[in-house]
Each structure stands twice: as C-alpha cells, then as structure tokens.
Design a protein around this motif. Structure first.
Motif, PDB file in Angstrom:
ATOM      1  N   ARG A   1       0.830  -1.207   0.000  1.00  0.00           N
ATOM      2  CA  ARG A   1       0.000   0.000   0.000  1.00  0.00           C
ATOM      3  C   ARG A   1       0.867   1.261   0.000  1.00  0.00           C
ATOM      4  O   ARG A   1       0.627   2.187  -0.774  1.00  0.00           O
ATOM      5  CB  ARG A   1      -0.927  -0.033   1.203  1.00  0.00           C
ATOM      6  N   TYR A   2       1.848   1.287   0.886  1.00  0.00           N
ATOM      7  CA  TYR A   2       2.748   2.444   0.938  1.00  0.00           C
ATOM      8  C   TYR A   2       3.494   2.599  -0.389  1.00  0.00           C
ATOM      9  O   TYR A   2       3.549   3.684  -0.966  1.00  0.00           O
ATOM     10  CB  TYR A   2       3.750   2.296   2.088  1.00  0.00           C
ATOM     11  N   ALA A   3       4.079   1.502  -0.861  1.00  0.00           N
ATOM     12  CA  ALA A   3       4.915   1.549  -2.073  1.00  0.00           C
ATOM     13  C   ALA A   3       4.113   1.958  -3.309  1.00  0.00           C
ATOM     14  O   ALA A   3       4.642   2.614  -4.206  1.00  0.00           O
ATOM     15  CB  ALA A   3       5.594   0.203  -2.297  1.00  0.00           C
ATOM     16  N   ALA A   4       2.823   1.624  -3.341  1.00  0.00           N
ATOM     17  CA  ALA A   4       1.977   1.995  -4.477  1.00  0.00           C
ATOM     18  C   ALA A   4       1.899   3.509  -4.642  1.00  0.00           C
ATOM     19  O   ALA A   4       1.718   4.008  -5.760  1.00  0.00           O
ATOM     20  CB  ALA A   4       0.582   1.404  -4.313  1.00  0.00           C
ATOM     21  N   GLY A   5       2.064   4.249  -3.549  1.00  0.00           N
ATOM     22  CA  GLY A   5       2.000   5.710  -3.596  1.00  0.00           C
ATOM     23  C   GLY A   5       3.325   6.388  -3.890  1.00  0.00           C
ATOM     24  O   GLY A   5       3.397   7.610  -3.914  1.00  0.00           O
ATOM     25  N   THR A   6       4.376   5.615  -4.125  1.00  0.00           N
ATOM     26  CA  THR A   6       5.694   6.191  -4.432  1.00  0.00           C
ATOM     27  C   THR A   6       5.887   6.304  -5.947  1.00  0.00           C
ATOM     28  O   THR A   6       5.085   5.786  -6.723  1.00  0.00           O
ATOM     29  CB  THR A   6       6.823   5.319  -3.851  1.00  0.00           C
ATOM     30  N   LYS A   7       6.963   6.934  -6.348  1.00  0.00           N
ATOM     31  CA  LYS A   7       7.238   7.077  -7.782  1.00  0.00           C
ATOM     32  C   LYS A   7       7.470   5.729  -8.472  1.00  0.00           C
ATOM     33  O   LYS A   7       7.353   5.637  -9.686  1.00  0.00           O
ATOM     34  CB  LYS A   7       8.428   8.010  -8.012  1.00  0.00           C
ATOM     35  N   PHE A   8       7.747   4.685  -7.692  1.00  0.00           N
ATOM     36  CA  PHE A   8       7.974   3.365  -8.276  1.00  0.00           C
ATOM     37  C   PHE A   8       6.675   2.599  -8.472  1.00  0.00           C
ATOM     38  O   PHE A   8       6.618   1.659  -9.250  1.00  0.00           O
ATOM     39  CB  PHE A   8       8.942   2.559  -7.408  1.00  0.00           C
ATOM     40  N   GLY A   9       5.616   2.961  -7.718  1.00  0.00           N
ATOM     41  CA  GLY A   9       4.316   2.342  -7.871  1.00  0.00           C
ATOM     42  C   GLY A   9       4.204   0.945  -7.292  1.00  0.00           C
ATOM     43  O   GLY A   9       3.133   0.342  -7.350  1.00  0.00           O
ATOM     44  N   GLN A  10       5.272   0.439  -6.759  1.00  0.00           N
ATOM     45  CA  GLN A  10       5.278  -0.900  -6.167  1.00  0.00           C
ATOM     46  C   GLN A  10       6.499  -1.044  -5.273  1.00  0.00           C
ATOM     47  O   GLN A  10       7.398  -0.210  -5.295  1.00  0.00           O
ATOM     48  CB  GLN A  10       5.289  -1.968  -7.249  1.00  0.00           C
ATOM     49  N   ARG A  11       6.526  -2.130  -4.504  1.00  0.00           N
ATOM     50  CA  ARG A  11       7.668  -2.392  -3.624  1.00  0.00           C
ATOM     51  C   ARG A  11       8.924  -2.612  -4.451  1.00  0.00           C
ATOM     52  O   ARG A  11       8.875  -3.146  -5.554  1.00  0.00           O
ATOM     53  CB  ARG A  11       7.378  -3.625  -2.770  1.00  0.00           C
ATOM     54  N   ILE A  12      10.038  -2.189  -3.884  1.00  0.00           N
ATOM     55  CA  ILE A  12      11.336  -2.403  -4.521  1.00  0.00           C
ATOM     56  C   ILE A  12      12.287  -3.055  -3.514  1.00  0.00           C
ATOM     57  O   ILE A  12      12.096  -2.953  -2.304  1.00  0.00           O
ATOM     58  CB  ILE A  12      11.941  -1.085  -5.058  1.00  0.00           C
ATOM     59  N   ALA A  13      13.289  -3.707  -4.050  1.00  0.00           N
ATOM     60  CA  ALA A  13      14.312  -4.330  -3.212  1.00  0.00           C
ATOM     61  C   ALA A  13      15.215  -3.269  -2.611  1.00  0.00           C
ATOM     62  O   ALA A  13      15.387  -2.182  -3.166  1.00  0.00           O
ATOM     63  CB  ALA A  13      15.144  -5.304  -4.044  1.00  0.00           C
ATOM     64  N   HIS A  14      15.795  -3.589  -1.485  1.00  0.00           N
ATOM     65  CA  HIS A  14      16.812  -2.730  -0.875  1.00  0.00           C
ATOM     66  C   HIS A  14      17.982  -2.599  -1.848  1.00  0.00           C
ATOM     67  O   HIS A  14      18.419  -3.598  -2.440  1.00  0.00           O
ATOM     68  CB  HIS A  14      17.350  -3.360   0.414  1.00  0.00           C
ATOM     69  N   GLY A  15      18.511  -1.399  -1.988  1.00  0.00           N
ATOM     70  CA  GLY A  15      19.689  -1.222  -2.833  1.00  0.00           C
ATOM     71  C   GLY A  15      20.857  -2.081  -2.372  1.00  0.00           C
ATOM     72  O   GLY A  15      21.600  -2.645  -3.183  1.00  0.00           O
ATOM     73  N   MET A  16      20.999  -2.201  -1.057  1.00  0.00           N
ATOM     74  CA  MET A  16      22.115  -2.987  -0.540  1.00  0.00           C
ATOM     75  C   MET A  16      21.910  -4.485  -0.737  1.00  0.00           C
ATOM     76  O   MET A  16      22.887  -5.234  -0.773  1.00  0.00           O
ATOM     77  CB  MET A  16      22.367  -2.656   0.934  1.00  0.00           C
ATOM     78  N   LEU A  17      20.677  -4.923  -0.904  1.00  0.00           N
ATOM     79  CA  LEU A  17      20.450  -6.318  -1.259  1.00  0.00           C
ATOM     80  C   LEU A  17      21.039  -6.569  -2.651  1.00  0.00           C
ATOM     81  O   LEU A  17      21.747  -7.554  -2.867  1.00  0.00           O
ATOM     82  CB  LEU A  17      18.958  -6.654  -1.232  1.00  0.00           C
ATOM     83  N   THR A  18      20.767  -5.670  -3.572  1.00  0.00           N
ATOM     84  CA  THR A  18      21.336  -5.776  -4.913  1.00  0.00           C
ATOM     85  C   THR A  18      22.863  -5.716  -4.831  1.00  0.00           C
ATOM     86  O   THR A  18      23.561  -6.532  -5.448  1.00  0.00           O
ATOM     87  CB  THR A  18      20.795  -4.649  -5.815  1.00  0.00           C
TER      88      THR A  18
ATOM     89  N   ALA B   1      18.644   2.445 -10.937  1.00  0.00           N
ATOM     90  CA  ALA B   1      17.239   2.113 -11.174  1.00  0.00           C
ATOM     91  C   ALA B   1      16.804   1.113 -10.104  1.00  0.00           C
ATOM     92  O   ALA B   1      17.636   0.411  -9.536  1.00  0.00           O
ATOM     93  CB  ALA B   1      17.058   1.526 -12.573  1.00  0.00           C
ATOM     94  N   PRO B   2      15.497   1.036  -9.862  1.00  0.00           N
ATOM     95  CA  PRO B   2      15.015   0.112  -8.836  1.00  0.00           C
ATOM     96  C   PRO B   2      15.047  -1.340  -9.314  1.00  0.00           C
ATOM     97  O   PRO B   2      14.987  -1.627 -10.503  1.00  0.00           O
ATOM     98  CB  PRO B   2      13.567   0.568  -8.616  1.00  0.00           C
ATOM     99  N   VAL B   3      15.118  -2.233  -8.336  1.00  0.00           N
ATOM    100  CA  VAL B   3      14.976  -3.663  -8.576  1.00  0.00           C
ATOM    101  C   VAL B   3      13.664  -4.073  -7.922  1.00  0.00           C
ATOM    102  O   VAL B   3      13.429  -3.762  -6.750  1.00  0.00           O
ATOM    103  CB  VAL B   3      16.164  -4.450  -7.987  1.00  0.00           C
ATOM    104  N   LYS B   4      12.831  -4.757  -8.680  1.00  0.00           N
ATOM    105  CA  LYS B   4      11.495  -5.125  -8.208  1.00  0.00           C
ATOM    106  C   LYS B   4      11.424  -6.620  -7.937  1.00  0.00           C
ATOM    107  O   LYS B   4      12.238  -7.400  -8.434  1.00  0.00           O
ATOM    108  CB  LYS B   4      10.462  -4.716  -9.244  1.00  0.00           C
ATOM    109  N   ILE B   5      10.432  -7.009  -7.165  1.00  0.00           N
ATOM    110  CA  ILE B   5      10.205  -8.422  -6.886  1.00  0.00           C
ATOM    111  C   ILE B   5      10.001  -9.149  -8.214  1.00  0.00           C
ATOM    112  O   ILE B   5       9.229  -8.715  -9.070  1.00  0.00           O
ATOM    113  CB  ILE B   5       8.993  -8.604  -5.952  1.00  0.00           C
ATOM    114  N   GLY B   6      10.738 -10.240  -8.382  1.00  0.00           N
ATOM    115  CA  GLY B   6      10.666 -11.026  -9.608  1.00  0.00           C
ATOM    116  C   GLY B   6      11.715 -10.672 -10.637  1.00  0.00           C
ATOM    117  O   GLY B   6      11.895 -11.420 -11.610  1.00  0.00           O
ATOM    118  N   ASP B   7      12.409  -9.544 -10.455  1.00  0.00           N
ATOM    119  CA  ASP B   7      13.474  -9.181 -11.401  1.00  0.00           C
ATOM    120  C   ASP B   7      14.620 -10.179 -11.321  1.00  0.00           C
ATOM    121  O   ASP B   7      15.004 -10.620 -10.228  1.00  0.00           O
ATOM    122  CB  ASP B   7      14.034  -7.785 -11.109  1.00  0.00           C
ATOM    123  N   VAL B   8      15.174 -10.504 -12.465  1.00  0.00           N
ATOM    124  CA  VAL B   8      16.382 -11.320 -12.536  1.00  0.00           C
ATOM    125  C   VAL B   8      17.556 -10.356 -12.640  1.00  0.00           C
ATOM    126  O   VAL B   8      17.658  -9.603 -13.617  1.00  0.00           O
ATOM    127  CB  VAL B   8      16.357 -12.291 -13.736  1.00  0.00           C
TER     128      VAL B   8
END
Length: 147
Positions: free
Chosen positions: A49-66, A94-101
């Motif tokens: 819900r929170y992430a939907a209201g951001t410029k990404f429109g959805q949850r993203i992975a932590h940059g440090m996870l990447t 750029a963001p990394v999203k759930i399901g990205d390879v």
C-alpha cells in the motif's frame, strides 16, 4: 586453485579484463529476510500500500540487497576466498522489483602488484539495463606453493 565449492584466485592468477557474473531472481522472501537481517524496514520495501503511492508504484528491493550480489561474486568467484574487501563505491541507477532477474558482474580493471591489490568494475543489470554500478578494491593472498 580450485576447491570443491569455490574458485580461489591469488594475485598472480588475475589479469586485466578477467570477468565473472552471477544471476539471481529477487523474491519477496529475499526482501523480507534482508529487512530482518539489516533492520531496514522502510515500507517502500515491505508494504504494498505504501509503495503503491511512491514514484515506483510498487515495492522495490533494498539497494544494498542488490549490492550484496557484488559481495557474493568477490567472495566466491572473482577473486574468491582469501580476498579482503577494502572498499566499494555504488551508484544506484534504477530500482529492482520483486521477480526481477539481476545479473551481477565484476571485471578486473587495475592490478597493483606491489600492494597485491585489484580494482574491479562492478555492475548489476536487469533486462540488460544497469541498475547499479561502482568499483571495488580488494587485497589478495599470495599463491600457494606448488608441491
């Protein structure tokens, strides 16, 4: 030298242009575990819900996870076990999203023989597009004596 699990490179084994890579699909569980481990519970990573209201429109992975995929490469493949991580620069592109390879890649770009150091260009890509780039410095062990 090759062990059963890892490729071990001494300084003498490295060459400019030498490369390694790995691929990982970022799953919801990875993000949840990373949040628990790091303490980074930013809702942009954990709350739809929170992430939907951001410029990404959805949850993203932590940059440090990447970025941790770069650490995995340095510690297990190039240079591998025995290398000591000295420094890292990171640019999140750029963001990394759930399901990205994510494809993480490192390349040896400089060798400093007198200090047994290597500088590596590091990047992570999703669908061929850079999402992270930077450089790392590592210290390397001496080659083991051959019997």
């Amino acid at each position: 030298m090759t062990s059963t699990l890892y490729q071990v490179h001494a300084f003498e084994d490295l060459a400019i242009g030498q490369r390694e890579s790995l691929m990982r699909t970022v799953m919801e569980r990875d993000i949840s575990l990373f949040a628990d481990l790091s303490g980074d519970a930013n809702p942009i990573h954990l709350c739809d819900r929170y992430a939907a209201g951001t410029k990404f429109g959805q949850r993203i992975a932590h940059g440090m996870l990447t970025a941790s995929l770069v650490s995995a490469l340095l510690g297990t493949r190039l240079p591998g076990p025995g290398a000591v991580y000295l420094s890292q620069t990171l640019n999140f592109l750029a963001p990394v999203k759930i399901g990205d390879v994510v494809t993480a890649r490192v390349e040896v770009v400089e060798l400093v023989a007198e200090r047994r150091r290597a500088r590596l260009f590091c990047e992570c890509l999703v669908d061929g597009k850079a999402v992270l780039e930077g450089e790392a410095w590592v210290a390397l062990p001496r080659a083991e004596a051959k019997a």
